[in-house]
Every structure is written in C-alpha cells, then in structure tokens.
Motif scaffolding. Structure first.
Motif, short mmCIF file in Angstrom:
data_model
loop_
_atom_site.label_atom_id
_atom_site.label_comp_id
_atom_site.label_asym_id
_atom_site.label_seq_id
_atom_site.Cartn_x
_atom_site.Cartn_y
_atom_site.Cartn_z
N PHE A 119 0.86 -1.17 0.00
CA PHE A 119 0.00 0.00 0.00
C PHE A 119 0.90 1.23 0.00
N MET A 120 0.41 2.31 -0.57
CA MET A 120 1.06 3.60 -0.36
C MET A 120 0.34 4.25 0.81
N TYR A 121 1.02 4.35 1.94
CA TYR A 121 0.47 5.02 3.11
C TYR A 121 0.80 6.51 2.99
N TYR A 122 -0.15 7.34 3.29
CA TYR A 122 0.14 8.77 3.21
C TYR A 122 -0.66 9.54 4.26
N ARG A 123 -0.19 10.74 4.54
CA ARG A 123 -0.86 11.59 5.52
C ARG A 123 -1.91 12.43 4.80
N LYS A 124 -3.17 12.01 4.99
CA LYS A 124 -4.28 12.64 4.28
C LYS A 124 -4.39 14.13 4.64
N ASP A 125 -4.16 14.44 5.92
CA ASP A 125 -4.28 15.83 6.36
C ASP A 125 -3.30 16.73 5.61
N LEU A 126 -2.09 16.24 5.41
CA LEU A 126 -1.07 17.07 4.75
C LEU A 126 -1.36 17.22 3.26
N ILE A 127 -1.80 16.12 2.64
CA ILE A 127 -2.09 16.17 1.20
C ILE A 127 -3.29 17.09 0.94
N ASP A 128 -4.32 16.97 1.78
CA ASP A 128 -5.50 17.83 1.62
C ASP A 128 -5.13 19.30 1.73
N GLN A 129 -4.24 19.57 2.67
CA GLN A 129 -3.78 20.95 2.88
C GLN A 129 -3.03 21.45 1.64
N LEU A 130 -2.20 20.60 1.09
CA LEU A 130 -1.44 20.97 -0.10
C LEU A 130 -2.37 21.24 -1.28
N LEU A 131 -3.38 20.37 -1.44
CA LEU A 131 -4.29 20.52 -2.57
C LEU A 131 -5.16 21.77 -2.46
N ALA A 132 -5.29 22.28 -1.22
CA ALA A 132 -6.15 23.46 -1.01
C ALA A 132 -5.39 24.78 -0.98
N ASP A 133 -4.07 24.71 -1.06
CA ASP A 133 -3.26 25.90 -0.84
C ASP A 133 -2.53 26.29 -2.14
N THR A 134 -2.91 27.40 -2.74
CA THR A 134 -2.35 27.80 -4.03
C THR A 134 -0.86 28.12 -3.93
N ALA A 135 -0.49 28.82 -2.86
CA ALA A 135 0.93 29.17 -2.70
C ALA A 135 1.78 27.90 -2.56
N ALA A 136 1.24 26.93 -1.82
CA ALA A 136 1.96 25.66 -1.63
C ALA A 136 2.13 24.94 -2.96
N GLN A 137 1.09 25.02 -3.79
CA GLN A 137 1.15 24.35 -5.10
C GLN A 137 2.23 24.98 -5.98
N GLN A 138 2.39 26.29 -5.86
CA GLN A 138 3.44 26.98 -6.61
C GLN A 138 4.82 26.48 -6.18
N LYS A 139 4.98 26.37 -4.88
CA LYS A 139 6.25 25.88 -4.32
C LYS A 139 6.50 24.44 -4.79
N TYR A 140 5.45 23.66 -4.78
CA TYR A 140 5.52 22.25 -5.21
C TYR A 140 6.03 22.18 -6.66
N SER A 141 5.48 23.02 -7.51
CA SER A 141 5.88 23.00 -8.92
C SER A 141 7.34 23.41 -9.09
N GLU A 142 7.76 24.40 -8.30
CA GLU A 142 9.17 24.83 -8.38
C GLU A 142 10.11 23.68 -7.98
N ILE A 143 9.73 22.99 -6.93
CA ILE A 143 10.56 21.86 -6.46
C ILE A 143 10.58 20.76 -7.52
N ALA A 144 9.43 20.45 -8.08
CA ALA A 144 9.36 19.41 -9.12
C ALA A 144 10.23 19.80 -10.32
N GLN A 145 10.17 21.07 -10.68
CA GLN A 145 10.99 21.54 -11.80
C GLN A 145 12.48 21.38 -11.50
N GLN A 146 12.85 21.72 -10.28
CA GLN A 146 14.27 21.67 -9.91
C GLN A 146 14.80 20.23 -9.86
N TYR A 147 14.02 19.32 -9.29
CA TYR A 147 14.54 17.96 -9.08
C TYR A 147 14.14 16.97 -10.16
#
Lengths: 441, 253
Positions: A137-165
């Motif tokens: 199974f892929m175990y994950y923290r639902k609270d953290l993922i939900d927060q990420l999916l609801a936060d536009t600024a966090a999504q921007q940061k996520y994309s920058e990290i994905a681009q970098q790595y």
C-alpha cells in the motif's frame, strides 16, 4: 546429597523423555500479525470437540531474522521437529523437494478463489494453505495532502521543487492519481531539507537495507515502467531503462534528504517507526503494516490522518508485488494425517474468519470475505489490489528466486550507497542473475 | 569439495578444488577479508589501549571498591546479538535516545548507520562492549605486580609515567599480548552484533568474513563455496596463530 542428586537426575530424565502434549507441530511466521492470528486459530482448532488429543496443534516460532535460511537447512537435513511449516510464494520452488503436496478439500476454492490458491502452487500441485497475502500500500498523511491541494501558494512551491529535481513543473494531485514522479515530487515537497516550510522532516521513508524483502518493496516502481527479470526466452533483462529509472529515483530521493540518511539500514520496523513519529508524509509499505498504522492505539500520532492507496502508476500501469504466505506439510512429518486435517480445517471459511479477525491478512472471496469485511475492510482492498495490480516477476518462483533478491539487494544498495556506479551494479546483477536463473540440469 | 546446494545436500557431486578457485576469484571474499582484518585490528588496538588506561587510571578506586568492577564489566554479559538489536533502537532517528537528545541539545544528529559512518559506528559498539574484558585482564595484571618491586623502583627514584613505562608496563607485557591476540581474533570473526544491526551493509559494506560465509551458505545456497571459504578462513587463522605462538616462544631468549 546423593538422594537429592538422584532425584534431580530422575526428574530431568523424565522431563526430557516425556512425549510432547501436542501431536501436530506447526512452525509459523514469527513476530507479527500472522503469529497472533495463527495463535487464535490454533486455540479454536484445539478447542473443537472433533480434535482428538493426539491431533492437537502446538505452535513453535523462531526468530524472523534468517527464518528462511534456517528453514532451508532444517528441511534439507530431514528434520522431524515440525509437521507443518511456513512457505512463501517466492520460496516454494526451493522447499518443494522437502514437502508433501496437500489436499485442502473442496471448500478451499470457495474460501480463497483460484488466483489466491495459486500463490501456494508449484508445478501444478498445491503445497499449502494461503494464510496471508502480502502486497504493498502507499500510506500517506491525508491531512497534509488535503492541505497541499487546497493551498495555491503551496502548489506553486511544489511546482518549483518538481521543476528543480525532476525537470518538470508538476502540479499536486490526489494520491490515487499519483504517478511515481508525482509521488517523488510530493516526497520532496514534504522534506525540510528541500522545503524548509515542510510540516514533516521527510517526505518519505524508503527501506533500503541490504535485505531481500526490501527489493520486493522497491520493484513495483521499475515494474510500472515495464521491468521484468527476464524476457520470454529467459534472457536476463534487468539492465533496462525501467530499472535505471527506479534505481535513480530512489537515489535522488536519498541524496536530496527526502528519506532519513540512515535509510540504508532501514527495513520494515524502522520504516514504520519513522512514519508513526509523524515526521514522514508518505511510505510504500507492506499491507501487514495497516493493522498498526491505522490503529489509534499503536499509532496515536498518525493513525487518524493516515490513509492508503495502491502504489503509484508508471507508463505501463499500476503494479504491486504480491506473494502469499502459507502453511504446508513437511515431507518428514511425524504426523502427516494430523497435519493435513489441520490445514483442511484452516482452509474453511469458519477458520479464516477467526484468523482474519485476529489480525491475519488472508486473500478471501465470496461468503468468507463477506463474513469479515465489516471488521477488516482492508481485506476487501487487499483482494482488489491483488486482482488488479498484482504481479510476479518472471523467474520469481524459481528455486533460486530468493538468491536473486539477495543479489539485487547487495548490488542495488551498493549503488544507492555510492560504493558502485549504476552501470556496475546492473552489470553485476545481470551476470549473477544469468547464473542463478539458468535452467537446472 | 563438491557442487552442493540445499536441493542436492544428500547427493553432492565432487568437483575438485573448483569451489576454492571460485571463492578466491570472488571480489566479495577479498572485501570481506579486508573488512574483518581492518575491524579486528582497529577494535583490538582500541580495546587494549582503553582497557590498559582504565585499569591503571582507576586502580586506586578499584582497590578500595572492588564491586565497581562488576558494574564496569556488565556490557560483557549482554549477548552480541542483543547488543546489535539494542543499538538498532538506540540509534534510530525517531525512537532512539541518542539521536533524540542530540537533536534536542544541538539541533542535529549524525546518521550513525549511513554509509559514511557505519564502519565507525560498529567499531565503537564493539569497543564499548569488549573494553571491559581488557580492563579486567589489565586490572588483574596490574594488581599482581608485587609491592616490593614498586617500592624498590621508588627507592631508585622511579615515579609516575617513568615507573609505568619502565617497570609496570614491561611486567604486564604478556597480558598485553594475550589481550591483543584474543581481541583481534574476536574482532576478525565478528558476526552477531553487526549482522543484527546492519546485515551485510549497503553493497556489502559491513560484510565480515563470517557474514560472507553465512550469506554464501544460506542466502546464496552455495554450500560448497561457503565451506571452501570456511576452510580458507581456518587455514589463515591457523597460520596466524602458529606465527604468534612461535613469536611468543622466542621472546624469552
């Protein structure tokens, strides 16, 4: 003094000479939910009025460390210390010469279904009762993922990290839509070494110890990119883009600090402890861990916020390694009839209900599944994943399958640790696997 | 020696010295031998040095409170495999007390079992467990030096470091040699604690010779090669011991 010595000697001799009270000795898988479940089922079996004194079951366990090695030595030496022993899908070929095929009776197919029964078959014969199904199974923290999916600024940061790595500005997705690259980007985002604002220290915890079971966990990643051990002609195909992609992704995550720096010494318990600490956002782990990770008593910091999905997908689809643990009869059993009787009972829906409710993870179907899924909803998920995403690498049930996993563990961990290059690791693995998987004379 | 695995345990096929040749060609064999020799030498030297220092430094206290020796030698009572298991917990980043306090006090903690640190971690664990053994030997040797000899040396003006170097240490030299040899042998054949703690290590980085033999035998199912490695190990041990014995015999002359 003399009398006392004699009495002591006599007592010792009597104690050693006394026959065991139980007449069917079962060697089980120690130290996990499988042991707890087997104890519960055995207790119920011994309490049945139909179970005669000379067919009562006694359980023995030895350490999980080197379990299959010790079992191989015992069986090859013709031991009579146990009548029934544990077998696994990946080791049936190794142990079949020392075991007796079993007749599980007509109920077995209705309890488990044919595909699950086949995890205990070798060369067309049934060698055991499939008591537990193991996949990931892929175990994950639902609270953290939900927060990420609801936060536009966090999504921007996520994309920058994905681009970098990863060289691609990925956007966050729900876990059941994750590809391996989405998962890697998520793991990086939730890593404080990459993103100082991350609520967790690590985005994932990888089990990278030089241990064969860790290779089983890892291989669903390259499999989803099309990896297999051999082609249809039996040529080893491990030196492939699929394996390279998987191995490089693990190394990138380790080097980026997305998994603890000690991960090269981590296996099942260390990874679980890390996740339970609340400092890890995702973890690919065996289904057996669900009992603890989703239980608020054993995982007070994380259970309420932990959810599971199938492992992420790759270009070739979504896959999970699958194997069965089961119990079969030792060829040198002193009570083979009693052993057969116990295994036949264990293959009934009533026995599996006890087993499942006590924490076991059997792959059940039909009425047997209906009887337990209220208490164990994860068992329905287990059957679903096994049927839809389960795979077995070509050659992974051969007599040398365990040795192949061992070889991969040594070479792949060598690459992750930086002691050899990817080319060297794959070349050594190919050479070793070619020798191990060559047709037996 | 035979071509033999678990499947052919009772029907091995003779194949001359092929297994020896295979083992000698195996890079992992030489790596594991190198690990064992490095580990054995380093731990033996550190344990002997620390044991000697503690025996001399603590001598006045141990003379007055001999029961302290029982506490100091407690680590020896722990089975090496249990020691490995204990350190798996103690050093774990999320449940271990050592990383916990290091993080709490200094804001950082080294990854004790990461590839760059793991060798030194297993060395320290071995030294912590077995220094009490050399301490015990040196304590007995130090205590057995006659008071009259010390008194005579003092009359000649010997004291402090000079007394230790010229009078006491030469009298403990046989104990020094025995302690070094025993700890070297124990270090070279290390298995339990390392195997439980890190297994063979990433890429075989903590694979001692006994771990190599174990993994070849059980994991590889290559019984013939494992036995060949065992025979080579036994021959090498015999050679080292014979040389050591010869050296010891010649010393009095």
């Amino acid at each position: 003094m003399t009398r006392l010595t004699k009495a002591f000697a006599l007592g010792t001799a009597l104690a050693l000479a006394s026959p065991a009270l139980a007449e069917v000795t079962v060697l089980g898988w120690p130290g996990g939910p499988e042991e707890t479940a087997l104890r519960a089922a055995t207790e119920a079996y011994n309490a049945r009025p139909e179970t005669t004194e000379d067919n009562k079951v006694e359980l023995i366990f030895f350490s999980r460390e080197g379990f299959f090695d010790k079992l191989a030595a015992d069986l090859a030496a013709g031991t009579t210390a146990f009548d029934v022993n544990l077998i696994a899908t990946y080791s049936i070929g190794r142990y079949a010469p020392f075991m007796t095929p079993v007749d599980l009776g007509s109920d077995a197919a209705g309890t488990f279904g044919e595909s699950v029964l086949s995890t205990m078959q070798y060369e067309g014969q049934q060698y055991g009762v499939p008591t537990d199904l193991s996949l990931h199974f892929m175990y994950y923290r639902k609270d953290l993922i939900d927060q990420l999916l609801a936060d536009t600024a966090a999504q921007q940061k996520y994309s920058e990290i994905a681009q970098q790595y990863l060289g691609e500005a990925l956007t966050p997705k729900a876990p059941d839509e994750w590809t391996w690259r989405d998962w890697a980007a998520t793991a990086l985002y939730f890593t404080q070494a990459v993103n100082p604002d991350s609520p967790t220290r690590y985005g994932s915890v990888l089990q990278m110890k030089n241990l064969l079971f860790n290779m089983m966990v890892f291989q669903s990643l390259p499999r989803s990119y099309g990896a297999d051990w051999t082609d249809e002609q039996g040529n080893v195909t491990v030196d492939s883009e699929a394996y390279r992609t998987g191995l490089e992704m693990y190394k990138m995550l380790l080097d980026a600090g997305a998994t603890p720096a000690d991960s090269l010494s981590y296996e099942y318990p260390e990874a679980n402890a890390a996740f339970q600490s609340g400092q890890v956002a995702t973890m690919l782990q065996w289904n057996a861990a669900a009992t603890d990770l989703l239980n608020a008593e054993t995982s007070p910091a994380t259970a309420a916020a932990t959810a599971t999905v199938a492992p992420p997908a790759g270009p070739e689809g979504r896959f999970t390694h699958v194997h069965g643990l089961g119990l079969g009869v030792n060829k040198n059993a002193e009570n083979p009839e009693g052993a057969q009787q116990f295994l036949q009972w264990l293959a009934t829906p009533a026995a599996m209900e006890i087993y499942a409710k006590a924490g076991g993870a059997p792959g059940l179907t039909g009425a047997a599944l209906d009887a337990v899924k209220g208490d164990r909803p994860d068992l329905a998920q287990l059957g679903d994943y096994a049927a839809n995403y389960g795979y077995v690498m070509r050659g992974a049930t051969s007599a040398n399958a365990l040795s192949v996993y061992e070889l991969q563990a040594k070479e792949f961990t060598g690459y992750w640790a930086g002691s050899e290059t990817l080319d060297e690791a794959l070349a050594n693995t190919t050479t070793g696997m070619t020798d191990l998987l060559k047709p037996q004379q | 020696m035979s071509e033999v695995g678990f499947e052919t345990l009772r029907a091995p096929q003779l194949e001359g010295f092929g297994n020896f040749a295979d083992v000698l060609r195996d890079e992992a064999f030489w790596d594991s031998l190198g690990f064992s020799l490095r580990f054995g030498t380093l731990t033996a030297v550190l344990e002997v040095a620390l044991g000697l220092f503690l025996a001399v430094f603590l001598a006045p206290i141990l003379q007055r409170h001999a029961w302290l020796l029982a506490i100091l030698t407690l680590p020896m009572m722990v089975a090496p495999a249990m020691m490995g298991l204990m350190y798996r917990l103690v050093l774990h980043e999320f449940v271990g007390p050592v990383p916990h306090y290091l993080l709490a006090w200094f804001g950082t903690s080294p990854a004790f079992l990461a590839p760059g640190n793991v060798f030194w971690t297993v060395v320290v664990i071995e030294v912590l467990q077995w220094t009490p053994f050399t301490l015990l030997l040196f304590h007995l040797a130090y205590g057995s030096i006659s008071g009259e000899i010390r008194e005579a040396a003092r009359m000649d003006g010997a004291k402090g470091w000079w007394m230790f170097r010229r009078v006491e240490f030469p009298m403990m030299l046989p104990t020094f040699g025995v302690a070094l040899a025993i700890r070297f042998i124990d270090g070279v054949r290390v298995f339990d604690n390392i195997y439980v703690l890190t297994g063979a290590g990433a890429g075989g980085s903590t694979m001692s010779l006994p771990i190599y033999i174990y993994t070849s035998f059980f994991r590889g199912g290559n019984i013939g090669a494992a036995l060949a490695a065992s025979v080579l190990f036994a021959l090498a041990s015999f050679l080292i011991l014979a040389l050591a014995w010869r050296f010891a015999q010649r010393r009095p002359a």
